[in-house]
Write a protein that holds these residues in place. Structure first.
Motif: not given
Length: 712
Positions: A466-490
């Protein structure tokens, strides 16, 4: 009687004659056991009597009593499902004061705050009409020709907050204010509401923008992010809100003109230096500047940044950037306390989540960015590692759990942050593996995970994990560029490879999920974000050696999703999914499924695709056209006019996943309780609006109309 006002069994026992106590001791203490039961009932009666006295006063009464007290003064009850404002305590307490000031702008503003729970400002638009004044009765306070040299006033009057504080004269608008099309006319009053909260982020390390050691960003992910001002608390009902009383988006000229009100301990912004001797405020003078990229200089150079030898530190509140004149000294860490905006209380951060922090027998504290691996090893048999600050931590390569347990007991391994904190756990490459023994549980609470996917490894046995995630963020795109865009879409943020695993997402933001057939994925009040609607948000794992339609993980081939392989059972409750879904079974309630096929040649046959359509149900949700789903009940999406409109679908924006008022009522009020569909469901925004309109009808002066405007 004890100091708490309750009786103990020993006190009641001593009231009995000694002959009975002696006899009871000889007979085995049956009378004492009877008094245990009697004491519980006596204490229940005592508490009830105490509460009855408290129920005479609106300040101390139980929530259910407040409407009855209100009935004594003619209070009209409102919709009771809105969180944080379900009890009309504040309204009932202020009803007499409301009525004494009925028809005034101050009471309309206070009503808006008490009824909706949002910061508000009321504006009498007829005071802002451009008119020719009668010379025998000159109104010196009335707006006149705009002073173009007043840059601060001009800046504050623009953007989303325009109209709330601009104060300039306007020509008349004939359209009705109730439709939000017209504002400036004689019968019009505007109520401006700030839906985005200003959340505090305390003593977070500044993120270097380059190797110079002089340029930094405030956001832990290294993106440009606008700052917010922390609202102060108004003390008097007669006070009309000023910019300092609302969670204002900070602008450069406004912050420069009021730097003393926003900068310092206990205020909206503070820069500090941490050395071996402790933490002290930055001694340099703070100067507000435009630190945008300078196109006339080499790449990476910011405009107006301090030069070597300067004695000031430059801050840009619009971009969330800080520039120093020199690199830090050895052993020196630069920290920032600031406020950022968020319309959602999901994904962790500066909001209250104390109710989710369970009692654990063994708690190991972590702070200062220390290595988490040894601490996790010390609680592998059950316990919690609690991170006490907002520092940056290296995410461990593996999290091992050795003792069977359940997430509701202390047998689980928990990694969590302190309430209102959100530390960053990051890896530059690889994975964060969950090495779990059979019948074990891992709980993550209040964490921000970036740079690598979280992987629940497969095992040879058929026992559950069992894996429980509460109030967590797994960053969409793994990380973000300086402009706030996803670094790795998909790229997948969560990979579940054990077919007997169960995953619970509670108030989380996660990127794409790869889950093998047989897994159970449940999400409530969460966002599954593939970054774009034609990418894959949830699917199964590609067969070994098979050709993948689209890679959704940068890990090994055995952990990639081909899109055409279904995931297990997906259950959604009041969640938003951005991207395509392919699962064996779907059960969806009060949710938004935002997906589309990329093009006609896309081999994906449907934006939402369930293999087993004879089981499961989708109810009170938005389903995109062309989807292959189980039976639906009261769903939107068949009509193109139902397409939702969002303030933003980019993670990190203040209006992320927030529905705009232009959205069709089938989505804005389409939930099972007539609230919004998707992750904003629990905010109950339509009910707040309805409640406010009911109150405005009661307290507006005759002949006036009120319009509701969202400043954020």
């Amino acid at each position: 009687m004890s100091s708490s006002g309750l009786y103990t069994t020993e006190e009641l026992y001593r009231l009995l004659p000694a002959v009975y106590r002696i006899g009871d001791t000889e007979e085995g203490g049956a009378l004492r056991e009877l008094l245990d039961v009697v004491a519980a009932q006596v204490n229940a009666l005592a508490e009830s009597l105490e509460q009855q006295y408290d129920d005479q006063f609106i300040e101390t009464c139980a929530d259910w009593v407040a409407p009855y007290i209100g009935d004594l003064i003619g209070y009209r009850t409102l919709h009771g499902v809105v969180p944080r404002v379900a009890s009309p305590r504040a309204e009932v307490a202020n009803t007499i004061r409301y009525r004494r000031r009925k028809g005034t702008v101050s009471v309309l503003e206070q009503l808006a705050r008490d009824v909706t729970g949002w910061p508000a400002r009321a504006v009498e638009f007829f005071e802002l009409l451009a008119t020719t004044q009668y010379m025998n009765h000159i109104r010196g306070h009335a707006a006149a020709t705009a002073e173009l040299r007043d840059a601060v006033r001009l800046e504050l009057g623009g953007g989303f907050q325009a109209g709330a504080f601009d104060g300039f004269a306007h020509t008349a608008e004939i359209r009705r204010v109730t439709s939000r099309s017209g504002r400036y006319n004689i019968p019009n009053v505007g109520i401006f509401l700030w839906r985005a909260q200003a959340l505090r982020f305390a003593r977070s390390p500044l993120v270097e923008a380059d190797a110079s050691g002089r340029r930094y960003r405030l956001d832990p992910l290294g993106t440009d992010k606008q700052l917010f001002g922390a609202p102060r608390t108004e003390q008097e009902i007669t006070h009309v809100a000023e910019p300092f009383d609302v969670p204002l988006l900070l602008l450069r000229r406004w912050l420069k003109a009021h730097l003393a009100d926003y900068y310092g301990h206990g205020r909206s912004l503070l820069l500090e230096l941490e050395t071996g001797a402790g933490i002290d405020p930055v001694g340099n003078k703070i100067r507000v500047c435009n630190l945008s990229d300078d196109p006339s200089q080499p790449p990476g150079t910011w405009a107006h940044e301090p030069q070597p030898g300067d004695t000031h530190v430059a801050v840009d509140p619009v971009l969330g950037r800080v520039a120093f004149a020199a690199a830090p000294a050895a052993g020196e860490t630069r920290l920032a306390t600031f406020h950022y905006g968020s319309a959602l209380a999901v994904g962790g951060g500066g909001y209250d989540r104390a109710a989710t922090l369970d009692e654990v027998d063994k708690v190991v504290p972590a702070s200062g960015g220390q290595a988490l691996g040894p601490l996790l090893g010390s609680v592998a048999g059950g316990g919690a590692v609690e991170i006490l600050d907002n520092r940056h931590y290296g995410a461990p390569a593996a999290i091992a759990v050795t003792t069977p347990g359940n997430f509701a007991t202390d047998g689980a391994l928990t990694v969590r942050s302190l309430n209102r904190a959100r530390p960053l756990l990051s890896r530059s490459s690889g994975e964060v593996k969950l090495a779990m023994e059979p019948d074990t549980t891992v709980v993550l609470n209040g964490l921000l995970l970036a740079g690598a996917p979280l992987v629940l490894e497969e095992a040879a046995d058929a026992r559950p994990r069992t894996l429980v995630l509460r109030h967590c963020t797994l960053v969409p795109g793994l990380t973000r560029t300086a402009a706030g865009e996803p670094a790795s879409i998909g790229s997948a943020s969560l990979i579940v490879l054990h077919p007997f695993a169960s995953v619970l997402l509670d108030h989380c933001i996660v990127g794409p999920i790869v889950a093998v057939e047989g897994t159970e994925v449940r999400a409530n009040d969460s966002v599954l974000d593939a970054c774009v609607v034609d990418e894959i948000a949830l699917c199964g794992r590609a067969a070994p050696g098979g050709g993948a339609l689209r890679t959704v993980s940068n890990a090994a081939d055995r952990k990639t999703g081909d899109g055409l392989t279904p995931a297990g059972h997906l259950t959604l409750d009041a969640s938003t999914v951005i991207g395509k879904v392919h699962a064996q079974r779907l059960d969806v309630t009060d949710s938004l499924l935002l997906a589309r096929r990329a093009e006609a040649a896309d081999p994906w046959p449907a934006p939402v695709w369930a293999e087993r359509r004879q089981v499961g149900c989708i109810r009170f949700s938005f389903v995109p056209p062309g989807s292959r789903t189980p039976r639906r009940f009261e769903c939107a999406g068949a009509n193109p006019a139902h397409r939702p409109h969002h303030t933003s679908l980019r993670y990190g924006d203040p209006g992320y996943a927030q529905l705009r008022r232009a959205t069709h009522p089938a989505v804005r009020t389409g939930a099972s309780d007539e609230s919004e569909l998707g992750v904003t469901h629990e905010l109950h925004q339509p009910q707040r609006e309805t409640n406010l309109r009911v109150r405005l009808d009661e307290y507006l002066r005759y002949g006036l109309e009120a319009g509701l405007f969202y400043a954020t």
